[in-house]
Structures are given as C-alpha cells and as structure tokens.
Scaffold this active site. Sequence first.
Site, PDB file in Angstrom:
ATOM      1  CG  HIS A 164      21.008  52.703  36.465  1.00 43.53           C
ATOM      2  ND1 HIS A 164      20.630  53.210  35.249  1.00 43.53           N
ATOM      3  CD2 HIS A 164      20.778  53.694  37.369  1.00 43.53           C
ATOM      4  CE1 HIS A 164      20.187  54.438  35.406  1.00 43.53           C
ATOM      5  NE2 HIS A 164      20.266  54.756  36.687  1.00 43.53           N
ATOM      6  N   GLY A 173      17.638  50.191  28.684  1.00 38.26           N
ATOM      7  CA  GLY A 173      17.516  51.515  28.138  1.00 38.26           C
ATOM      8  C   GLY A 173      18.469  52.545  28.724  1.00 38.26           C
ATOM      9  CG  ASP A 174      20.066  55.342  31.894  1.00 42.26           C
ATOM     10  OD1 ASP A 174      21.116  55.615  31.278  1.00 42.26           O
ATOM     11  OD2 ASP A 174      19.691  55.963  32.897  1.00 42.26           O
ATOM     12  CG  PHE A 175      23.106  47.990  31.624  1.00 41.79           C
ATOM     13  CD1 PHE A 175      22.517  47.405  32.724  1.00 41.79           C
ATOM     14  CD2 PHE A 175      24.364  47.576  31.241  1.00 41.79           C
ATOM     15  CE1 PHE A 175      23.172  46.415  33.436  1.00 41.79           C
ATOM     16  CE2 PHE A 175      25.035  46.596  31.942  1.00 41.79           C
ATOM     17  CZ  PHE A 175      24.435  46.008  33.042  1.00 41.79           C
TER      18      PHE A 175
END
Length: 86
Positions: free
Chosen positions: A17, A11-13
């Site tokens: 991260h 979802g927020d790669f």
Amino acid sequence: YWPAEPRFCHGDFHLGHTLLDGDLNITGVLDWTEGMVADCSVDAAILYGCFGRTVLDAFTDEYRRAGGEAHARFGDHVVERWAAVS
C-alpha cells in the site's frame, strides 16, 4: 502501556500500500478503506512482524523526527499487539 488517546491510522499499512521513489522513500500511501481512529500500533505491527524490533525502533525514531507522536513504550506496545494477532 496502551495509549490513552486514539489517533487516525491507516488500518492496513504494508509495503503493498505504499508508493516509493527511486531512493525507496515513501511518496504515497494507497487504500485507505480501513482508515480509522484507533490504536495506531495496528499500523506498525506488520512492520515488526516482518522485520523485527531493530527496524521497528528505527521506524519509530524516524517517525518522531518527522513530527509524529509515539508514546514512550510504543515499541513494547507494538510487540504485544503482534503477539495478540500472530
């Protein structure tokens, strides 16, 4: 060419991260707070936006070699996702 079935995705790669080893291999992925069952092109869109189609296609090939599933027009799908959010 949207996939028929959703998958679990980060979802927020993005690089911030990921944990990398000395050879720049991904060894871990952090911050799963936006993890969801959804259209996983969201995880590849930032990759395409930053690095373009050649890198996206190489990533998709490696993903498939590692056992991941990406439908036949995944690259086109990601390009369209990026166009919708940029």
